[in-house]
Design an enzyme around this catalytic site. Structure first.
Site, PDB file in Angstrom:
ATOM      1  CB  CYS A   1      -2.260  -2.717   5.325  1.00  0.00           C
ATOM      2  SG  CYS A   1      -3.912  -2.003   5.202  1.00  0.00           S
TER       3      CYS A   1
ATOM      4  CE  LYS B   1      -3.549  -4.360   1.293  1.00  0.00           C
ATOM      5  NZ  LYS B   1      -4.304  -3.538   2.237  1.00  0.00           N
TER       6      LYS B   1
ATOM      7  CG  ASP C   1      -1.947  -1.135   1.200  1.00  0.00           C
ATOM      8  OD1 ASP C   1      -1.919  -1.938   0.252  1.00  0.00           O
ATOM      9  OD2 ASP C   1      -2.749  -1.238   2.154  1.00  0.00           O
TER      10      ASP C   1
HETATM   11  C1  C5J Z   1      -3.030   0.618   5.545  1.00  0.00           C
HETATM   12  C2  C5J Z   1      -4.747   1.831   6.680  1.00  0.00           C
HETATM   13  N1  C5J Z   1      -2.529   0.414   4.331  1.00  0.00           N
HETATM   14  N2  C5J Z   1      -3.931   2.192   7.689  1.00  0.00           N
HETATM   15  N3  C5J Z   1      -4.283   1.153   5.618  1.00  0.00           N
HETATM   16  O1  C5J Z   1      -2.398   0.358   6.551  1.00  0.00           O
HETATM   17  O2  C5J Z   1      -5.913   2.158   6.706  1.00  0.00           O
END
Ligand code: C5J
Length: 222
Positions: A162, A129, A24
């Site tokens: 994540c 995702k 991400d």
């Molecule tokens: C991720 C989030 N990628 N913190 N998303 O950690 O909402």
């Protein structure tokens, strides 16, 4: 078998069965006007690790090992966005709303894209995702099986959300997991520290942690 210097003990590496999962590294988590900022976070903490993540990605590419990118995002019709996720908390703009970089965390929107410095190259898998974990409702498990991957090195954001969720999913599925400590970040330094500690506690109950230098030192000679 070669070893990577790691905590809580050396990681027994099989580079031919190893992939890097970059979680991400999207504009929505790193730039003003995105999802991370809408929740009141200091996104500068995320942008600061971009050169480190880039170095790790380049090391895997140079070693000829797979790099897999993930993106947290939803379909434009929001059919994969549970109301419980969309309506949670009190962000200034919600997932699916229009922000300065397009609709927040919606596939194909400019803000949802991976940061240009870390963009996937031809042949690299990108997993879209809808959840925090990269195995939930995605093809990741099938992709790894097809490639014969049994060991996963993790980078990306955020460490305790994540990244940690995906490491736990992977650990339960039988993968050996190694977190690159200096290639991951949180909006909250204390959460990053705690996530690293809980991952490697109790004899690597979720996985190992190591520095980028120590990971690259081993895979570049493999
Ligand atoms: C991720 C989030 N990628 N913190 N998303 O950690 O909402």
């Amino acid at each position: 078998m070669v070893e990577i210097k790691a905590e809580p003990f050396p990681f027994p590496a099989r580079p031919e069965e190893m992939a890097l999962i970059v979680i991400d590294m999207q504009r929505d988590f790193a730039e003003p006007g995105g999802f991370g900022a809408s929740l009141g976070n200091d996104v500068g903490r995320i942008t600061r690790i971009v050169p480190d993540v880039k170095r790790l990605i380049q090391g895997f590419r140079n070693a000829g090992l797979p790099v897999i990118h993930t993106m947290e995002c939803h379909k434009p019709d929001l059919s994969d966005l549970p109301p419980a996720k969309r309506n949670r908390g009190d962000p200034s703009i919600r997932i699916g709303d229009v922000g300065p970089m397009g609709r927040i965390l919606i596939a194909g929107e400019p803000g949802t894209a991976i940061m240009p410095e870390l963009a996937p190259i031809a042949g690299e898998v990108v997993i879209e995702k809808p959840g925090k974990g990269a195995f939930y409702a995605t093809e990741l498990g099938d992709v790894l099986k097809r490639k014969g991957i049994t060991q996963l090195v993790f980078a990306g954001v955020t460490t305790e959300v994540c990244v940690q969720t995906t490491m736990r999913e992977a650990n339960d599925r039988g993968y050996e997991c190694l977190l690159a400590e200096d290639a991951t970040e949180s909006y909250f330094p204390e959460f990053k520290e705690a996530a690293i500690a809980m991952i490697r506690a109790q004899g690597a109950i979720v996985g190992w942690t190591a520095s980028i230098d120590d990971i690259l030192e081993t895979i570049s000679h493999a």
